[in-house]
Design a protein around this motif. Structure first.
Motif, mmCIF file in Angstrom:
data_model
loop_
_atom_site.group_PDB
_atom_site.id
_atom_site.type_symbol
_atom_site.label_atom_id
_atom_site.label_comp_id
_atom_site.label_asym_id
_atom_site.label_seq_id
_atom_site.Cartn_x
_atom_site.Cartn_y
_atom_site.Cartn_z
ATOM 1 N N GLU A 90 4.508 13.296 7.428
ATOM 2 C CA GLU A 90 4.356 12.282 8.474
ATOM 3 C C GLU A 90 2.940 11.710 8.468
ATOM 4 O O GLU A 90 2.746 10.497 8.627
ATOM 5 N N ALA A 91 1.933 12.579 8.303
ATOM 6 C CA ALA A 91 0.547 12.110 8.269
ATOM 7 C C ALA A 91 0.292 11.257 7.035
ATOM 8 O O ALA A 91 -0.383 10.218 7.110
ATOM 9 N N MET A 92 0.843 11.652 5.901
ATOM 10 C CA MET A 92 0.644 10.879 4.671
ATOM 11 C C MET A 92 1.355 9.522 4.755
ATOM 12 O O MET A 92 0.870 8.526 4.205
ATOM 13 N N GLN A 93 2.487 9.476 5.453
ATOM 14 C CA GLN A 93 3.154 8.186 5.652
ATOM 15 C C GLN A 93 2.278 7.250 6.467
ATOM 16 O O GLN A 93 2.213 6.044 6.197
ATOM 17 N N GLN A 94 1.584 7.775 7.474
ATOM 18 C CA GLN A 94 0.662 6.952 8.255
ATOM 19 C C GLN A 94 -0.489 6.465 7.399
ATOM 20 O O GLN A 94 -0.899 5.300 7.482
ATOM 21 N N LEU A 95 -1.017 7.336 6.541
ATOM 22 C CA LEU A 95 -2.089 6.929 5.642
ATOM 23 C C LEU A 95 -1.606 5.876 4.657
ATOM 24 O O LEU A 95 -2.376 5.005 4.233
ATOM 25 N N SER A 96 -0.330 5.945 4.293
ATOM 26 C CA SER A 96 0.239 4.922 3.413
ATOM 27 C C SER A 96 0.260 3.566 4.105
ATOM 28 O O SER A 96 -0.032 2.532 3.495
ATOM 29 N N ILE A 97 0.599 3.566 5.397
ATOM 30 C CA ILE A 97 0.590 2.318 6.172
ATOM 31 C C ILE A 97 -0.826 1.752 6.247
ATOM 32 O O ILE A 97 -1.038 0.538 6.178
ATOM 33 N N GLU A 98 -1.809 2.621 6.358
ATOM 34 C CA GLU A 98 -3.201 2.189 6.462
ATOM 35 C C GLU A 98 -3.795 1.813 5.110
ATOM 36 O O GLU A 98 -4.930 1.326 5.051
ATOM 37 N N GLY A 99 -3.064 2.061 4.028
ATOM 38 C CA GLY A 99 -3.533 1.667 2.712
ATOM 39 C C GLY A 99 -4.393 2.686 2.000
ATOM 40 O O GLY A 99 -4.976 2.374 0.961
ATOM 41 N N ALA A 100 -4.489 3.918 2.530
ATOM 42 C CA ALA A 100 -5.324 4.926 1.898
ATOM 43 C C ALA A 100 -4.620 5.629 0.753
ATOM 44 O O ALA A 100 -5.269 6.104 -0.182
ATOM 45 N N VAL A 101 -3.304 5.737 0.838
ATOM 46 C CA VAL A 101 -2.523 6.380 -0.220
ATOM 47 C C VAL A 101 -1.292 5.524 -0.482
ATOM 48 O O VAL A 101 -0.950 4.625 0.303
ATOM 49 N N GLU A 102 -0.619 5.819 -1.591
ATOM 50 C CA GLU A 102 0.642 5.158 -1.904
ATOM 51 C C GLU A 102 1.667 6.218 -2.286
ATOM 52 O O GLU A 102 1.324 7.269 -2.848
ATOM 53 N N VAL A 103 2.918 5.958 -1.960
ATOM 54 C CA VAL A 103 3.984 6.926 -2.205
ATOM 55 C C VAL A 103 4.358 6.920 -3.686
ATOM 56 O O VAL A 103 4.537 5.858 -4.291
ATOM 57 N N VAL A 104 4.468 8.125 -4.251
ATOM 58 C CA VAL A 104 4.941 8.305 -5.626
ATOM 59 C C VAL A 104 6.275 9.045 -5.531
ATOM 60 O O VAL A 104 6.280 10.233 -5.192
ATOM 61 N N PRO A 105 7.403 8.396 -5.790
ATOM 62 C CA PRO A 105 8.709 9.039 -5.613
ATOM 63 C C PRO A 105 8.811 10.350 -6.383
ATOM 64 O O PRO A 105 8.405 10.450 -7.540
ATOM 65 N N ASN A 106 9.352 11.355 -5.694
ATOM 66 C CA ASN A 106 9.613 12.687 -6.272
ATOM 67 C C ASN A 106 8.351 13.439 -6.685
ATOM 68 O O ASN A 106 8.445 14.494 -7.319
ATOM 69 N N ARG A 107 7.186 12.922 -6.332
ATOM 70 C CA ARG A 107 5.951 13.609 -6.693
ATOM 71 C C ARG A 107 5.035 13.833 -5.489
ATOM 72 O O ARG A 107 4.492 14.909 -5.326
ATOM 73 N N GLY A 108 4.869 12.825 -4.666
ATOM 74 C CA GLY A 108 3.986 12.975 -3.524
ATOM 75 C C GLY A 108 3.286 11.674 -3.194
ATOM 76 O O GLY A 108 3.915 10.608 -3.117
ATOM 77 N N PHE A 109 1.949 11.752 -3.045
ATOM 78 C CA PHE A 109 1.176 10.589 -2.620
ATOM 79 C C PHE A 109 -0.063 10.474 -3.504
ATOM 80 O O PHE A 109 -0.779 11.453 -3.721
ATOM 81 N N ARG A 110 -0.312 9.268 -3.985
ATOM 82 C CA ARG A 110 -1.494 9.016 -4.813
ATOM 83 C C ARG A 110 -2.577 8.348 -3.956
ATOM 84 O O ARG A 110 -2.308 7.376 -3.241
ATOM 85 N N VAL A 111 -3.787 8.880 -4.030
ATOM 86 C CA VAL A 111 -4.912 8.302 -3.298
ATOM 87 C C VAL A 111 -5.263 6.960 -3.929
ATOM 88 O O VAL A 111 -5.422 6.845 -5.148
ATOM 89 N N THR A 112 -5.376 5.947 -3.093
ATOM 90 C CA THR A 112 -5.628 4.591 -3.582
ATOM 91 C C THR A 112 -7.028 4.462 -4.172
ATOM 92 O O THR A 112 -8.005 5.000 -3.631
ATOM 93 N N GLU A 113 -7.115 3.765 -5.278
ATOM 94 C CA GLU A 113 -8.396 3.466 -5.901
ATOM 95 C C GLU A 113 -8.826 2.060 -5.509
ATOM 96 O O GLU A 113 -8.132 1.083 -5.789
#
Length: 289
Positions: A130-153
């Motif tokens: 849930e926290a990572m989904q919020q960070l995805s909305i804020e643009g800090a991370v992006e969802v990687v299907p079946n793996r997790g979350f990648r920190v945005t560069e």
């Protein structure tokens, strides 16, 4: 037949007195023979205002549930639901992940799984997702299907674009406030500017990020536009992470950035519009966070 006619003869005509003790037979009403007058007249105390076809049975009022008994002063409060506790854990994890992003503990370009992060924080994977989904909305991370979350560069171009948008929004607002807000109000914000200086001196990038946004929110709040404050704060947060440099290497940048806060307050108090405009623009383009 003779017997039936004998019974009919015992019914007194309309207006005739009735023999005491004699039962009244069922009678038609409202225009029927022997009943009420066709023109709506009355027979004794019996009155009709409409024809019998229009008269319907009175509707029964629906039964409603009785209201719950009020709580007395000694009644125990209801126990909180489990969802409230989960939301609290999610908030704590979100704050911890934001700190890890700003401090560089979560490396840009790397993929992190929710179960691995959950094990690190000692919680279940659900609040981490849930926290990572919020960070995805804020643009800090992006969802990687079946793996997790990648920190945005962040590329230099993206950071420059964020700085340009922030300047387009905040420079006109700050110039307007410089003309209208009295010096005493700006002086009230000096403790917030000094807090950024203290955080910068220790090299605490996560603490500085929070103090920096608090200072800018306080400035824009004086405009009285909450939507402006929210939009500007979102852009500010997007420009803050992720950072790749080590905390010691960036301490000098933090100190210089914090010094601009105090200089901006001095220019606002003096209503020096050219200096205000220059400081705000340079602050965004050269911001350490």
């Amino acid at each position: 037949m003779q017997q039936g006619r004998g019974r009919e003869a015992t019914v007194p005509p309309y207006g005739s007195p009735r023999v005491p003790g004699q039962a009244r037979a069922a009678e038609p009403c409202c225009g029927a023979p022997g009943g009420c007058a066709p023109d709506g007249g009355t027979r004794g105390e019996h009155t009709h205002s409409e024809p019998p076809a229009a008269r319907t049975a009175e509707p029964t009022a629906p039964r409603t549930a009785e209201p719950p008994a009020p709580r007395t002063a000694g009644s125990p409060a209801p126990a909180p639901r489990a969802a409230v506790h989960r939301h609290s854990v999610r908030g704590q994890i979100l704050a911890a992940l934001r700190t890890a992003l700003v401090d560089g503990e979560l490396v840009p370009g790397e993929v992190y799984s929710a179960p691995a992060l959950a094990e690190r924080f000692g919680v279940s994977a659900t609040p981490v997702r849930e926290a990572m989904q919020q960070l995805s909305i804020e643009g800090a991370v992006e969802v990687v299907p079946n793996r997790g979350f990648r920190v945005t560069e962040r590329s230099p171009r993206e950071l420059a674009e964020l700085a340009e948008v922030r300047a387009m929004i905040e420079v006109p607002v700050m110039l307007r406030l410089a003309r209208t807000v009295p010096a005493a109000r700006w002086a009230e914000l000096r403790p917030l500017a000094e807090a950024t200086t203290e955080a910068a001196a220790t090299g605490d990038r996560a603490g500085y990020a929070e103090c920096d946004r608090a200072f800018h929110r306080a400035l824009l709040t004086l405009a009285g536009n909450q939507q402006l404050v929210q939009v500007a704060d979102d852009l500010h947060r997007r420009a803050q992470w992720p950072l790749t440099a080590a905390p010691v290497a960036r301490r000098g940048d933090l100190v210089a950035d914090a010094a601009e806060h105090l200089a901006l307050l001095d220019a606002l108090c003096a209503q020096n519009l050219p200096v205000v405009q220059s400081l705000v623009r340079e602050h965004f383009t050269g911001s350490a966070l």
